[in-house]
Design an enzyme around this catalytic site. Structure first.
Site, short mmCIF file in Angstrom:
data_model
loop_
_atom_site.label_atom_id
_atom_site.label_comp_id
_atom_site.label_asym_id
_atom_site.label_seq_id
_atom_site.Cartn_x
_atom_site.Cartn_y
_atom_site.Cartn_z
N GLN A 1 -29.17 -5.86 -42.59
CA GLN A 1 -29.27 -5.70 -40.66
C GLN A 1 -28.75 -4.93 -39.61
OE1 GLN A 1 -28.14 -9.74 -40.31
NE2 GLN A 1 -26.29 -9.77 -41.40
N HIS B 1 -17.38 -22.20 -33.06
CA HIS B 1 -16.99 -22.37 -34.54
C HIS B 1 -16.25 -23.74 -35.62
CE1 HIS B 1 -16.29 -17.67 -34.91
NE2 HIS B 1 -17.76 -18.31 -35.56
N GLY C 1 -27.62 -17.13 -49.54
CA GLY C 1 -27.80 -18.65 -49.67
C GLY C 1 -28.76 -19.63 -49.70
N ASP D 1 -24.28 -21.58 -40.80
CA ASP D 1 -24.20 -20.61 -39.95
C ASP D 1 -24.80 -19.02 -39.77
OD1 ASP D 1 -23.04 -18.91 -38.06
OD2 ASP D 1 -21.09 -18.90 -39.31
N SER D 2 -26.00 -19.60 -39.47
CA SER D 2 -27.29 -18.39 -39.93
C SER D 2 -27.26 -17.76 -37.81
CB SER D 2 -28.66 -19.22 -40.42
OG SER D 2 -29.04 -19.97 -39.20
N THR D 3 -28.12 -16.36 -38.33
CA THR D 3 -28.08 -15.92 -37.51
C THR D 3 -29.57 -16.72 -36.26
OG1 THR D 3 -29.57 -14.32 -38.52
CG2 THR D 3 -27.43 -13.39 -37.80
N GLU D 4 -29.75 -16.38 -35.09
CA GLU D 4 -31.60 -16.55 -35.23
C GLU D 4 -32.56 -16.23 -36.21
OE1 GLU D 4 -31.85 -16.68 -30.78
OE2 GLU D 4 -30.18 -16.08 -30.55
N PRO E 1 -32.98 -12.12 -41.77
CA PRO E 1 -32.46 -12.23 -43.41
C PRO E 1 -32.83 -14.14 -43.20
CG PRO E 1 -30.61 -11.08 -42.38
CD PRO E 1 -31.70 -10.76 -41.68
#
Lengths: 275, 275
Positions: free
Chosen positions: A31, A62, A138, A155-158, A162
């Site tokens: 990314q 968090h 993951g 706890d991913s990106t949108e 990836p």
């Protein structure tokens, strides 16, 4: 010269922040990664043009990923964090003395490297002996570990780049299988103002797999719409059955025992998405 | 050509929205007034460079000003709205059948005029026979009406321009005097991320005047930080003593009986500002 970072959160709406410095701006194997310094929110990690975390408001995300689940599971000894290479969720997870081991599986080692260097307030616990850091996919990790974890946190990106596969039903089934018999997971599931369909889809998928599914919200100023949802799927324990009065006070800036159940009370338009 | 409206919510942070049309952009006797059309949030009223309301998210603010107080007071027959010339709070107030009369005192007649023309979904109830619209200074009106109202709602702009005096202790004392013996008021009191000091000051001032003071929050995407606070001061009735189970369901998109008390459960950093 004034430099402003502008994130188009949708095609037609965005946020803009005055920046004082760009520490990193590079294309990793996975990314676009930028580490910038803003006046209003301090240092900021940006992945694929989306704010991931900032010094000023990181505590909300968090804390709210970690504590509702960890205060619901009576004995969360082994915790997996999928993504979360900045280390913020890990820092919160370690506030729970019952956690013996926290495994972080982050696909992009550069996120870990730069977070340690530029966001030490957030990443500072990644070297804690209770933590194991694995740079890997993951999705693969989940499928290689059956009945292993008490709590899994996504706890991913949108769902672009990836993280696309982390919003599929196959992934949630994999999480189910990677959890112990009384395990639970929580995932960030984007915002209800611009991504209502995503929330509906995820909720439907997770409900087909987990017997207990709950959605809660938190306010994150630098995330689209300022209102973020989290979806919790559980095999046995219900966060709404927790005795709030028995919860210990821990050092937080957003989560409180009083907020534990209140966070699950949704505005009607969000309630309608997940009922 | 692409046109974007950018609001600097602070010196160093803002939002930006693609617009398709500018209906109005003029200087009234009191402020800069613009009515624009955005793709993401629809038509939008902007006063002194600050988003006041948009078609897409207006329901949050208007419902959350009106319903917590009106479902707390057992008999809110006479209600005053200070400001609120767009008519959104009035529309919500009229959903309560116990309200016999709702008085709107807006200082800027142009806000009313243009809201009726360009925001009929919001302003549509301003001509309702239960409503009296007065174009006047709210501060003056308050001081001319002693022991008159059951509930007063302060729907002001942020404390710049004509609204400065609506955030002073003298104004809160005036509100106290304008309320009946069992009256209460609610005011929008900005956001805790960028205006923490304002919230502290208002809270301290209101506590010196009213025996019961409660703060609650709602998520408003187009307002700074996406998290908005409301301060409720009451002579007798406590919103936290309401029996939620007895509240009737009314037609809303944000407020629900379940949210009535949950909205008052604050994130710790907000709790700390008002304790």
């Amino acid at each position: 010269m004034e430099l402003w970072y502008t994130e188009k959160q949708t095609e037609n709406f965005g946020i803009t922040a005055k920046i004082t410095r760009t520490f990193v701006s590079e294309k990793t194997d996975f990314q676009d990664l930028a580490m910038i310094d803003t006046i209003e929110f301090g240092r900021m990690l940006v992945l694929d043009g989306m704010v991931m975390t900032t010094i000023k408001d990181e505590f909300v995300y968090h804390e709210m990923v970690a504590h509702p689940a960890l205060f619901t599971h009576p004995n969360p000894e082994k915790v997996l964090v999928v993504g979360g290479g900045d280390g913020g969720v890990i820092r919160e997870v370690l506030k729970h003395p019952k956690v013996k081991k926290a495994v972080l599986v982050e696909i992009d080692g550069k996120v870990i490297e730069y977070s340690k260097k530029y966001l030490p307030e957030i990443a500072g616990e990644l070297d804690n002996p209770r933590v194991e850091v694995i740079v890997n996919d993951g999705y693969m990790h989940i499928h290689d570990h059956k009945a292993t974890y008490d709590v899994i946190m996504v706890d991913s990106t949108e769902p672009v780049g990836p993280a696309v596969e982390l919003f599929t039903k196959g992934f949630y089934q994999g999480i189910y299988d990677a959890l112990k018999d009384d395990g639970m997971f929580v995932a960030q599931t984007d915002n209800p103002w611009f991504k209502a369909d995503l929330i509906k889809t995820v909720n439907r998928d997770v409900k087909e797999i987990f017997p207990i599914v709950r959605v809660y919200c938190a306010n994150i100023p630098t995330y689209p719409s300022g209102l973020w949802t989290f979806t919790l799927g559980s095999k046995k324990y219900d966060p709404l059955q927790v005795d709030e009065a028995a919860l210990p006070e821990i050092s937080t800036k957003y989560y409180t025992p009083r907020l534990h159940k209140a966070a699950f009370v949704l505005p009607r338009f969000v309630e309608d998405l997940v009922k």
